[in-house]
Design a protein around this motif. Structure first.
Motif, short mmCIF file in Angstrom:
data_model
loop_
_atom_site.label_atom_id
_atom_site.label_comp_id
_atom_site.label_asym_id
_atom_site.label_seq_id
_atom_site.Cartn_x
_atom_site.Cartn_y
_atom_site.Cartn_z
N SER A 1 0.93 -1.40 0.23
CA SER A 1 0.10 -0.02 -0.12
C SER A 1 0.87 1.32 0.16
CB SER A 1 -0.92 -0.08 1.15
OG SER A 1 -0.22 0.19 2.41
N ILE A 2 1.92 1.12 0.78
CA ILE A 2 2.89 2.26 0.61
C ILE A 2 3.68 2.32 -0.72
CG2 ILE A 2 5.08 3.13 1.49
CD1 ILE A 2 4.27 1.67 4.18
N LEU A 3 3.95 1.13 -1.29
CA LEU A 3 5.04 1.51 -2.51
C LEU A 3 4.10 1.27 -3.85
CD1 LEU A 3 7.44 -1.74 -1.71
CD2 LEU A 3 7.70 0.70 -1.51
N PHE A 4 2.92 0.80 -3.64
CA PHE A 4 2.19 0.78 -5.03
C PHE A 4 0.48 1.33 -4.83
CE2 PHE A 4 4.55 -2.93 -4.80
CZ PHE A 4 5.56 -2.50 -5.74
N PRO A 5 0.54 2.67 -4.58
CA PRO A 5 -0.72 3.23 -4.31
C PRO A 5 -1.74 3.11 -5.27
CG PRO A 5 0.93 4.98 -4.75
CD PRO A 5 1.62 3.75 -4.56
N LYS A 6 -1.29 2.96 -6.47
CA LYS A 6 -2.25 2.63 -7.89
C LYS A 6 -3.10 4.04 -7.88
CE LYS A 6 -2.83 -2.34 -7.05
NZ LYS A 6 -3.74 -3.25 -6.85
N THR A 7 -4.46 4.05 -8.08
CA THR A 7 -5.30 5.38 -8.28
C THR A 7 -5.48 6.12 -7.15
OG1 THR A 7 -7.33 4.06 -8.11
CG2 THR A 7 -6.40 3.98 -10.37
N TYR A 8 -4.99 5.57 -5.95
CA TYR A 8 -5.35 6.28 -4.68
C TYR A 8 -4.20 7.36 -4.41
CZ TYR A 8 -8.75 2.53 -4.00
OH TYR A 8 -9.74 1.77 -4.28
N SER A 9 -4.28 8.28 -3.59
CA SER A 9 -3.04 9.05 -2.73
C SER A 9 -2.40 8.20 -1.97
CB SER A 9 -3.55 10.26 -1.99
OG SER A 9 -4.21 9.91 -1.21
N ARG A 10 -1.11 8.27 -1.77
CA ARG A 10 -0.20 7.27 -1.01
C ARG A 10 -0.85 7.37 0.23
NH1 ARG A 10 4.24 5.22 -2.67
NH2 ARG A 10 4.66 6.95 -4.42
N THR A 11 -1.29 8.51 0.89
CA THR A 11 -1.95 8.53 2.18
C THR A 11 -3.19 7.53 2.22
OG1 THR A 11 -0.99 10.61 2.61
CG2 THR A 11 -2.74 9.94 4.03
N GLU A 12 -4.05 7.86 1.28
CA GLU A 12 -5.15 7.11 1.37
C GLU A 12 -4.91 5.40 1.02
OE1 GLU A 12 -9.00 6.18 1.97
OE2 GLU A 12 -8.43 8.29 1.83
N SER A 13 -4.07 5.11 0.26
CA SER A 13 -3.43 3.69 0.14
C SER A 13 -2.99 3.29 1.31
CB SER A 13 -2.33 4.00 -1.15
OG SER A 13 -2.17 2.58 -1.27
N LEU A 14 -2.27 3.86 2.23
CA LEU A 14 -1.66 3.67 3.32
C LEU A 14 -2.72 3.14 4.35
CD1 LEU A 14 0.56 2.82 5.18
CD2 LEU A 14 0.91 5.36 5.68
N LYS A 15 -3.69 4.01 4.42
CA LYS A 15 -4.86 3.85 5.41
C LYS A 15 -5.56 2.66 5.02
CE LYS A 15 -5.89 8.90 6.37
NZ LYS A 15 -6.70 9.99 6.13
#
Length: 323
Positions: free
Chosen positions: A239-253
């Motif tokens: 989720s940190i390395l590959f956030p895809k279509t999300y912001s990195r913060t949203e992906s991390l959450k």
């Protein structure tokens, strides 16, 4: 229809799903259910015409999240804990199944590495397990009870101490996912190397079967849970390395929340393994072999079914709703 055109045609609708799921816009259950029907239709179309596409992966994940959102609000689903284990976690596991697979692949490679290293280096087992443990176990083998170490301490004392330690190890493996998954892989490497060396040591001493009868009474669930927890750590790292279509913060959450839920789902199995180790493993040498096998295969089947088979059944049920 070309995939690019398909995505362009439906992109706004899918973004609306995401906003509804993450609470950025408010939708009542009926509206969400209606959106869900459109979503699963899009997913079925994508699976038919673009089966190997990332679009299918994306839509399947959004469909799973939407399903959870809908059924969380249903009146009959008042038991949050029941919903968590029966529906929510299996859908999360299914969505991230490739990371669970990666964890098992790493596990198998690392265990094989530990086994081969022990087989080719006479000092490797002592390096990994320590002289004190090896000498104690050799003495137990000489006395005719290779797993006598599990008789030390009281039943409750052993069960509680072992359970707390295993819960801590599992949570640490997950939290190490914040390193981009590197720490999680390293933790899995250490434990798997130790397991491979440990089992080869008993094989070398010609008491392998006796060790299996004892150790795997609790080890089936304990080790399996360890691998699942490593998979959760890989989810967090990805989720940190590959956030895809999300912001990195949203992906991390999202990665943290979903990974943590998977770890929480392993805890009942970890607690059960601790109780078995404290109360049952110590009596394994005196058990009928059939009882040994029933416990080992029964516990392994239970945790394997929940994390490897049941998620596919739940997902199939969801997909059947639109047919």
């Amino acid at each position: 229809m070309r995939e690019v055109a398909f995505i362009k045609q439906n992109k706004e609708k899918w973004l609306e799903f995401e906003q509804a799921i993450f609470g950025k816009i408010q939708k009542n259950p009926d509206e969400l259910a209606s959106l869900y029907i459109h979503l699963v239709n899009d997913l079925a179309f994508a699976q038919t015409y673009y089966p190997r596409s990332k679009t299918v992966t994306y839509l399947n994940h959004i469909a799973s999240l939407t399903y959870q959102q809908i059924y969380r609000t249903k009146r009959e689903d008042t038991n949050r804990l029941k919903h968590f284990f029966i529906t929510e976690v299996p859908l999360i596991v299914y969505s991230y199944r490739k990371y669970i697979l990666y964890a098992f692949i790493f596990f198998i490679i690392f265990v094989a590495t530990g086994t081969l290293s022990a087989a080719n280096d006479a000092d490797f087992v002592r390096l990994i397990l320590g002289d004190e443990y090896v000498n104690m176990t050799l003495e137990n083998i000489r006395k005719g009870n290779p797993v006598a170490v599990y008789k030390s301490g009281s039943n409750w004392g052993s069960a509680i101490g072992i359970t707390l330690n295993n819960l801590k190890v599992g949570l640490m493996s997950f939290v190490l996912g914040f390193t981009g998954g590197i720490g999680t892989v390293w933790s899995l490497f250490q434990n798997s190397i130790m397991l491979g060396a440990f089992q080869y040591f008993f094989y070398e001493q010609k008491v392998f079967w006796a060790s299996v009868r004892g150790i795997w009474i609790h080890g089936a669930m304990e080790i399996f849970a360890m691998v699942i927890e490593a998979g959760a750590g890989l989810i967090l790292g990805a989720s940190i390395l590959f956030p895809k279509t999300y912001s990195r913060t949203e992906s991390l959450k999202r990665g943290f929340k979903d990974g943590l839920k998977i770890v929480l789902a392993t805890m009942p199995f970890t607690v059960a393994a601790g109780l078995l180790e404290g109360f049952v493993t110590r009596y394994s040498p005196d058990m009928p072999i059939v009882l040994n096998l029933v416990i080992i295969l029964g516990t392994l089947s239970a945790i394997s079914w929940y994390f490897l088979i049941y998620p596919f059944q739940v997902n199939k049920k969801i997909m059947g709703l639109h047919e």
